[in-house]
Design a protein around this motif. Sequence first.
Motif, PDB file in Angstrom:
ATOM      1  N   THR A 155       0.053   3.098   4.035  1.00 47.02           N
ATOM      2  CA  THR A 155       1.355   2.540   3.689  1.00 47.02           C
ATOM      3  C   THR A 155       1.772   3.019   2.313  1.00 47.02           C
ATOM      4  O   THR A 155       1.025   3.712   1.637  1.00 47.02           O
ATOM      5  N   ASP A 214       8.933   4.449   2.142  1.00 47.76           N
ATOM      6  CA  ASP A 214       9.015   3.040   2.530  1.00 47.76           C
ATOM      7  C   ASP A 214       8.685   2.889   4.010  1.00 47.76           C
ATOM      8  O   ASP A 214       9.554   2.657   4.842  1.00 47.76           O
ATOM      9  N   ASP A 215       7.397   3.055   4.324  1.00 47.97           N
ATOM     10  CA  ASP A 215       6.962   2.922   5.714  1.00 47.97           C
ATOM     11  C   ASP A 215       5.446   2.816   5.741  1.00 47.97           C
ATOM     12  O   ASP A 215       4.792   2.872   4.700  1.00 47.97           O
ATOM     13  N   ASN A 216       4.911   2.650   6.926  1.00 47.79           N
ATOM     14  CA  ASN A 216       3.461   2.687   7.124  1.00 47.79           C
ATOM     15  C   ASN A 216       3.196   3.356   8.455  1.00 47.79           C
ATOM     16  O   ASN A 216       4.080   3.426   9.302  1.00 47.79           O
ATOM     17  N   LEU A 243       9.600   9.644  10.676  1.00 52.11           N
ATOM     18  CA  LEU A 243       9.769   8.512   9.775  1.00 52.11           C
ATOM     19  C   LEU A 243      11.113   8.604   9.062  1.00 52.11           C
ATOM     20  O   LEU A 243      11.500   9.667   8.590  1.00 52.11           O
ATOM     21  N   ASN A 260       6.853   0.005   0.877  1.00 54.40           N
ATOM     22  CA  ASN A 260       6.759  -0.673   2.162  1.00 54.40           C
ATOM     23  C   ASN A 260       6.151  -2.060   2.011  1.00 54.40           C
ATOM     24  O   ASN A 260       6.557  -3.000   2.694  1.00 54.40           O
TER      25      ASN A 260
END
Length: 120
Positions: free
Chosen positions: A41, A21-23, A16, A45
């Motif tokens: 998440t 800031d992601d899922n 990642l 994000n």
Amino acid sequence: MMKIVKIDFPTSLSSLEDIEDDNIDVFVELDDGYSYTIVVTTPKNLISMMESEGIEYNPALPPMVIVKKLTEENIKNALETYLENQAYWLKYYFLAGEINIELMNEMLRRIKMENDDLLG
């Protein structure tokens, strides 16, 4: 209370770009023999998704587990809270996108009939 046997990440957490800031999809196996796929998440994000769509709200989506950072420890700790009452919330989140509208409408009709009976 049920217990987590194994947590698998089909996408490696180390791959990642930004763990804030992601899922990510997460596979959770419980001691009852069932496995569940859950999306985890971060708050950032959710904001990034709104910004990319040019909207000021989160659109209707199946429920997601929210953690501050996508770390193995945070995800495990969050998932542990979903195990109470025979893993009710884990099962609910897993099934939320799978239950068809006819089943939901039937359940609502039954509840309405019960409420109407109670109210006279």
